[in-house]
Design a protein around this motif. Sequence first.
Motif, mmCIF file in Angstrom:
data_model
loop_
_atom_site.group_PDB
_atom_site.id
_atom_site.type_symbol
_atom_site.label_atom_id
_atom_site.label_comp_id
_atom_site.label_asym_id
_atom_site.label_seq_id
_atom_site.Cartn_x
_atom_site.Cartn_y
_atom_site.Cartn_z
ATOM 1 N N ILE A 83 21.289 -75.597 31.339
ATOM 2 C CA ILE A 83 22.575 -76.074 31.857
ATOM 3 C C ILE A 83 23.294 -76.711 30.681
ATOM 4 O O ILE A 83 22.767 -77.628 30.044
ATOM 5 N N ILE A 84 24.482 -76.214 30.384
ATOM 6 C CA ILE A 84 25.308 -76.773 29.319
ATOM 7 C C ILE A 84 26.439 -77.549 29.979
ATOM 8 O O ILE A 84 27.235 -76.970 30.729
ATOM 9 N N ILE A 85 26.494 -78.836 29.725
ATOM 10 C CA ILE A 85 27.546 -79.699 30.273
ATOM 11 C C ILE A 85 28.593 -79.885 29.183
ATOM 12 O O ILE A 85 28.267 -80.289 28.067
ATOM 13 N N THR A 86 29.838 -79.572 29.503
ATOM 14 C CA THR A 86 30.883 -79.581 28.478
ATOM 15 C C THR A 86 32.244 -79.903 29.088
ATOM 16 O O THR A 86 32.435 -79.774 30.290
ATOM 17 N N ARG A 87 33.173 -80.282 28.253
ATOM 18 C CA ARG A 87 34.551 -80.458 28.717
ATOM 19 C C ARG A 87 35.295 -79.139 28.742
ATOM 20 O O ARG A 87 36.274 -78.988 29.443
ATOM 21 N N ASP A 88 34.840 -78.179 27.934
ATOM 22 C CA ASP A 88 35.583 -76.934 27.772
ATOM 23 C C ASP A 88 34.656 -75.740 27.887
ATOM 24 O O ASP A 88 33.840 -75.492 27.010
ATOM 25 N N ALA A 89 34.767 -74.991 28.965
ATOM 26 C CA ALA A 89 33.907 -73.829 29.197
ATOM 27 C C ALA A 89 34.319 -72.622 28.367
ATOM 28 O O ALA A 89 33.680 -71.587 28.441
ATOM 29 N N THR A 90 35.371 -72.739 27.565
ATOM 30 C CA THR A 90 35.791 -71.612 26.745
ATOM 31 C C THR A 90 35.093 -71.609 25.393
ATOM 32 O O THR A 90 35.492 -70.892 24.493
ATOM 33 N N MET A 91 34.023 -72.396 25.255
ATOM 34 C CA MET A 91 33.282 -72.416 23.999
ATOM 35 C C MET A 91 32.847 -71.005 23.630
ATOM 36 O O MET A 91 32.668 -70.154 24.491
ATOM 37 N N GLN A 92 32.686 -70.766 22.377
ATOM 38 C CA GLN A 92 32.353 -69.429 21.895
ATOM 39 C C GLN A 92 30.851 -69.206 21.919
ATOM 40 O O GLN A 92 30.107 -69.841 21.185
ATOM 41 N N LEU A 93 30.401 -68.309 22.779
ATOM 42 C CA LEU A 93 29.004 -67.901 22.829
ATOM 43 C C LEU A 93 28.930 -66.413 22.516
ATOM 44 O O LEU A 93 29.874 -65.677 22.750
ATOM 45 N N ASP A 94 27.784 -65.983 22.023
ATOM 46 C CA ASP A 94 27.583 -64.581 21.657
ATOM 47 C C ASP A 94 27.371 -63.670 22.852
ATOM 48 O O ASP A 94 27.256 -62.478 22.698
ATOM 49 N N PHE A 95 27.275 -64.217 24.042
ATOM 50 C CA PHE A 95 26.939 -63.416 25.203
ATOM 51 C C PHE A 95 27.659 -63.955 26.416
ATOM 52 O O PHE A 95 28.192 -65.046 26.401
#
Length: 144
Positions: free
Chosen positions: A109-121
């Motif tokens: 589970i990744i908790i973040t302010r911005d779900a548009t973070m850059q992931l490879d998948f």
Amino acid sequence: MIGKYKISIRSKKFNIDFKVKRNITVIEGYSGTGKTTMYEIVEEYIKQGKRSPITVVSELHLTTDVDTDKINNLLDTYTNVLLVVDDSDILTDNIDKLKTILNLGAYIIIITRDATMQLDFAVDEIYEMRSSGKFYRLEKLYKP
């Protein structure tokens, strides 16, 4: 990593129930929506165990430690491990570490302010945290 796992977290000031359905679940929200509170409650529960006034019900063994060796050791002991990360930069700045943790078989589970973070998948499970008093819920942010 097959199946859905219900997570229930309860404290005096925080209550939430949700399901982990994929190997990566992202929880986002504005400041003050309870994201960090949830992380801190999970972390406190892990530190205190059964002595804790916090109740966590889950078939997954929870951890907040991103050390891949420790996660691997947990997976030797427990069938399924759920890594809860409050700072997405810890993983998104090190995609190789994220891939290693996923390849070990852990849920994240990744908790973040911005779900548009850059992931490879692709990440299919992106939720926004909402609250009403001490009751919190996750609402799917992107629907197909």
